[in-house]
Design a protein around this motif. Structure first.
Motif, PDB file in Angstrom:
ATOM      1  N   ARG A 269       0.834  -1.204   0.000  1.00  0.00           N
ATOM      2  CA  ARG A 269       0.000   0.000   0.000  1.00  0.00           C
ATOM      3  C   ARG A 269       0.864   1.248   0.000  1.00  0.00           C
ATOM      4  N   ASN A 270       0.374   2.277  -0.673  1.00  0.00           N
ATOM      5  CA  ASN A 270       1.122   3.528  -0.703  1.00  0.00           C
ATOM      6  C   ASN A 270       0.258   4.705  -0.257  1.00  0.00           C
ATOM      7  N   ARG A 271      -0.781   4.415   0.540  1.00  0.00           N
ATOM      8  CA  ARG A 271      -1.636   5.475   1.067  1.00  0.00           C
ATOM      9  C   ARG A 271      -2.258   4.988   2.370  1.00  0.00           C
ATOM     10  N   ALA A 272      -2.676   5.958   3.171  1.00  0.00           N
ATOM     11  CA  ALA A 272      -3.377   5.651   4.417  1.00  0.00           C
ATOM     12  C   ALA A 272      -4.396   6.750   4.651  1.00  0.00           C
ATOM     13  N   ALA A 273      -5.490   6.405   5.297  1.00  0.00           N
ATOM     14  CA  ALA A 273      -6.534   7.388   5.594  1.00  0.00           C
ATOM     15  C   ALA A 273      -7.242   6.984   6.875  1.00  0.00           C
ATOM     16  N   THR A 274      -7.715   7.991   7.580  1.00  0.00           N
ATOM     17  CA  THR A 274      -8.456   7.722   8.813  1.00  0.00           C
ATOM     18  C   THR A 274      -9.908   7.399   8.484  1.00  0.00           C
ATOM     19  N   ARG A 275     -10.512   6.649   9.380  1.00  0.00           N
ATOM     20  CA  ARG A 275     -11.955   6.430   9.384  1.00  0.00           C
ATOM     21  C   ARG A 275     -12.325   5.978  10.786  1.00  0.00           C
ATOM     22  N   PRO A 276     -13.539   6.271  11.237  1.00  0.00           N
ATOM     23  CA  PRO A 276     -13.903   6.008  12.641  1.00  0.00           C
ATOM     24  C   PRO A 276     -13.759   4.547  13.071  1.00  0.00           C
ATOM     25  N   ASP A 277     -13.930   3.611  12.150  1.00  0.00           N
ATOM     26  CA  ASP A 277     -13.891   2.186  12.504  1.00  0.00           C
ATOM     27  C   ASP A 277     -12.619   1.482  12.030  1.00  0.00           C
ATOM     28  N   HIS A 278     -11.558   2.227  11.779  1.00  0.00           N
ATOM     29  CA  HIS A 278     -10.324   1.644  11.248  1.00  0.00           C
ATOM     30  C   HIS A 278      -9.773   0.597  12.219  1.00  0.00           C
ATOM     31  N   SER A 279      -9.248  -0.496  11.682  1.00  0.00           N
ATOM     32  CA  SER A 279      -8.678  -1.549  12.531  1.00  0.00           C
ATOM     33  C   SER A 279      -7.392  -1.097  13.215  1.00  0.00           C
ATOM     34  N   ASP A 280      -6.689  -0.131  12.634  1.00  0.00           N
ATOM     35  CA  ASP A 280      -5.476   0.432  13.228  1.00  0.00           C
ATOM     36  C   ASP A 280      -5.893   1.646  14.065  1.00  0.00           C
ATOM     37  N   ALA A 281      -5.749   1.557  15.370  1.00  0.00           N
ATOM     38  CA  ALA A 281      -6.204   2.621  16.278  1.00  0.00           C
ATOM     39  C   ALA A 281      -5.590   3.977  15.944  1.00  0.00           C
ATOM     40  N   ARG A 282      -4.386   3.981  15.367  1.00  0.00           N
ATOM     41  CA  ARG A 282      -3.746   5.249  15.007  1.00  0.00           C
ATOM     42  C   ARG A 282      -4.497   5.963  13.892  1.00  0.00           C
ATOM     43  N   LEU A 283      -5.324   5.241  13.155  1.00  0.00           N
ATOM     44  CA  LEU A 283      -5.975   5.779  11.962  1.00  0.00           C
ATOM     45  C   LEU A 283      -7.489   5.917  12.128  1.00  0.00           C
ATOM     46  N   ARG A 284      -7.914   6.252  13.335  1.00  0.00           N
ATOM     47  CA  ARG A 284      -9.343   6.441  13.577  1.00  0.00           C
ATOM     48  C   ARG A 284      -9.766   7.903  13.572  1.00  0.00           C
ATOM     49  N   GLY A 285      -8.891   8.805  13.233  1.00  0.00           N
ATOM     50  CA  GLY A 285      -9.238  10.218  13.216  1.00  0.00           C
ATOM     51  C   GLY A 285      -9.520  10.711  14.624  1.00  0.00           C
ATOM     52  N   ARG A 286     -10.063  11.908  14.714  1.00  0.00           N
ATOM     53  CA  ARG A 286     -10.347  12.497  16.023  1.00  0.00           C
ATOM     54  C   ARG A 286     -11.678  13.213  15.983  1.00  0.00           C
ATOM     55  N   ALA A 287     -12.358  13.215  17.120  1.00  0.00           N
ATOM     56  CA  ALA A 287     -13.562  14.019  17.312  1.00  0.00           C
ATOM     57  C   ALA A 287     -13.366  14.800  18.600  1.00  0.00           C
ATOM     58  N   TYR A 288     -13.509  16.109  18.502  1.00  0.00           N
ATOM     59  CA  TYR A 288     -13.295  16.985  19.643  1.00  0.00           C
ATOM     60  C   TYR A 288     -14.594  17.681  20.012  1.00  0.00           C
ATOM     61  N   ALA A 289     -14.876  17.767  21.304  1.00  0.00           N
ATOM     62  CA  ALA A 289     -16.025  18.523  21.794  1.00  0.00           C
ATOM     63  C   ALA A 289     -15.605  19.985  21.939  1.00  0.00           C
ATOM     64  N   VAL A 290     -15.123  20.529  20.839  1.00  0.00           N
ATOM     65  CA  VAL A 290     -14.606  21.898  20.754  1.00  0.00           C
ATOM     66  C   VAL A 290     -15.202  22.487  19.477  1.00  0.00           C
ATOM     67  N   PRO A 291     -15.579  23.771  19.471  1.00  0.00           N
ATOM     68  CA  PRO A 291     -16.124  24.373  18.257  1.00  0.00           C
ATOM     69  C   PRO A 291     -15.167  24.269  17.061  1.00  0.00           C
ATOM     70  N   PHE A 292     -15.735  24.369  15.884  1.00  0.00           N
ATOM     71  CA  PHE A 292     -14.985  24.227  14.636  1.00  0.00           C
ATOM     72  C   PHE A 292     -13.791  25.182  14.559  1.00  0.00           C
ATOM     73  N   ALA A 293     -13.993  26.471  14.821  1.00  0.00           N
ATOM     74  CA  ALA A 293     -12.948  27.479  14.598  1.00  0.00           C
ATOM     75  C   ALA A 293     -11.642  27.180  15.342  1.00  0.00           C
ATOM     76  N   PRO A 294     -11.674  26.867  16.653  1.00  0.00           N
ATOM     77  CA  PRO A 294     -10.397  26.576  17.314  1.00  0.00           C
ATOM     78  C   PRO A 294      -9.739  25.291  16.811  1.00  0.00           C
ATOM     79  N   VAL A 295     -10.547  24.299  16.445  1.00  0.00           N
ATOM     80  CA  VAL A 295      -9.961  23.057  15.920  1.00  0.00           C
ATOM     81  C   VAL A 295      -9.348  23.329  14.548  1.00  0.00           C
TER      82      VAL A 295
END
Length: 129
Positions: free
Chosen positions: A9-35
């Motif tokens: 493979r020559n690419r990687a991408a996050t998704r909420p259910d990814h088997s690799d915990a490093r690639l599950r993206g992030r969800a923050y309970a913070v407003p859009f602008a500061p994130v």
């Protein structure tokens, strides 16, 4: 990451259910602008990264990253959006321009970026996965 994936493979991408915990993206309970600002600042601060585009209305940051050893240029795309729970979600995609195998470089690049983003926002809110 398995050896097979690193060699095929020559690419990687996050998704909420990814088997690799490093690639599950992030969800923050913070407003859009500061994130958004933290994601842009974090991308700009990454070693060997050049931010080429940023569009807060679309929630996209585009960057180029150069590999350390061979100086290959890879493409990075960061998406900041609101999820269905009202959290600000950050997803990342990293792809090599050359070759059919990245030896895990793209997954490591995403993991480093997300950890740096977590550190940048740590005082505001911890990420949920």
């Amino acid at each position: 990451m398995s050896l097979w994936n690193a060699l095929t493979r020559n690419r990687a991408a996050t998704r909420p259910d990814h088997s690799d915990a490093r690639l599950r993206g992030r969800a923050y309970a913070v407003p859009f602008a500061p994130v958004w600002k933290a994601a842009l600042d974090t991308a700009t601060a990454q070693t060997r990264w050049t931010v080429t585009e940023s569009d807060p209305r679309a929630g996209e940051i585009v960057a180029e990253s150069r590999t350390l050893l061979w100086r290959f240029t890879d493409d990075v795309r960061i998406r900041v959006s609101l999820d269905t729970d009202g959290n600000t979600r950050v997803d990342v995609e990293s792809a090599s321009r050359k070759g059919s195998a990245d030896l895990g470089t793209n997954a490591r690049r995403i993991a480093r970026f997300l950890h740096a983003l977590d550190r940048h926002l740590f005082g505001q809110q911890r990420a949920t996965r």
